[in-house]
Structure formats: structure tokens, C-alpha cells
Motif scaffolding. Sequence first.
Motif, PDB file in Angstrom:
ATOM      1  N   ASN A  97     -85.166  47.605 -72.643  1.00  0.00           N
ATOM      2  CA  ASN A  97     -84.816  48.848 -71.403  1.00  0.00           C
ATOM      3  C   ASN A  97     -83.377  49.220 -71.577  1.00  0.00           C
ATOM      4  O   ASN A  97     -82.632  49.286 -70.406  1.00  0.00           O
ATOM      5  N   ARG A 125     -89.099  52.719 -68.314  1.00  0.00           N
ATOM      6  CA  ARG A 125     -89.975  51.586 -68.153  1.00  0.00           C
ATOM      7  C   ARG A 125     -90.653  51.586 -66.777  1.00  0.00           C
ATOM      8  O   ARG A 125     -90.210  52.589 -65.865  1.00  0.00           O
ATOM      9  N   ASP A 140     -87.892  59.216 -66.730  1.00  0.00           N
ATOM     10  CA  ASP A 140     -87.776  58.217 -65.663  1.00  0.00           C
ATOM     11  C   ASP A 140     -88.330  58.911 -64.499  1.00  0.00           C
ATOM     12  O   ASP A 140     -88.001  60.238 -64.234  1.00  0.00           O
ATOM     13  N   TRP A 174     -85.340  50.478 -76.798  1.00  0.00           N
ATOM     14  CA  TRP A 174     -86.284  50.902 -75.758  1.00  0.00           C
ATOM     15  C   TRP A 174     -86.953  49.960 -75.247  1.00  0.00           C
ATOM     16  O   TRP A 174     -86.962  49.753 -73.670  1.00  0.00           O
TER      17      TRP A 174
END
Length: 117
Positions: free
Chosen positions: A111, A116, A79, A108
Motif C-alpha cells: 500500500n 487499494r 484512487d 503496491w
Amino acid sequence: MNTKLLTGPICLTTLLLQPVELLPDTVLIDEPELGLHPYAITVLVDLFKQVAERKQLIVSTQSVELVNELSPEDVIVVDQENDASTFRRFSNEELEGWLEEYAMGEIWKRNILGGRP
């Protein structure tokens, strides 16, 4: 440094089926699922697991089907936080409740793991 740029499923399969001694210590693969039938993704992940026993294998993907074939310790989620990349690996214990109902890719996709856009 031994560097190879290969594209396509035939090249990728040829690379992964080489004697492990001929492979570089680290293999980077970007979105190997592109253009593959979902069953072929399962076969490809089996090859990944075999190679990863002896070599460092780093695979980037956006494929729920590919991630569904993996366990939490196989996945590192990246991320962006405060203009820096953060890396997180989940344990089976952290995802225990989710894994009773869903595969990794589905978790996944919902989320729960991050990673993402």
C-alpha cells in the motif's frame, strides 16, 4: 470505432500477436492474468510492452505478479478521493529506495502506491 470483446488467454494472445496495423488505436484489457500460470504472466507482459510501443494499451489488474513485471512509468494508480477518481504515475526517483528492495507489485501490495479498496 473498432471495438472487440475477447475473453480467455488464447483470444488475448491472438489479439496481441496481430500485425499492429490491424489493432485499434486503444486496447482495453481487464484482468488478463485470471487463470494464467505465473510464467505466462511474464510472457503476456512482454506482449503488452511490444504492443504499447505503437498503440495505447490500458490494462486493469489486481495481480501482484503482473505489476511486478512493470516499471513505475508503466503503472498508473487510480484512487477514489471526494467521490472522484484520481490518477497517479510514480517515477523511478520517487520509488528509488523501495525499488532497491522490492518489485513494483510488492510495493503496491504494501500500500505504498495506493490503489487499494
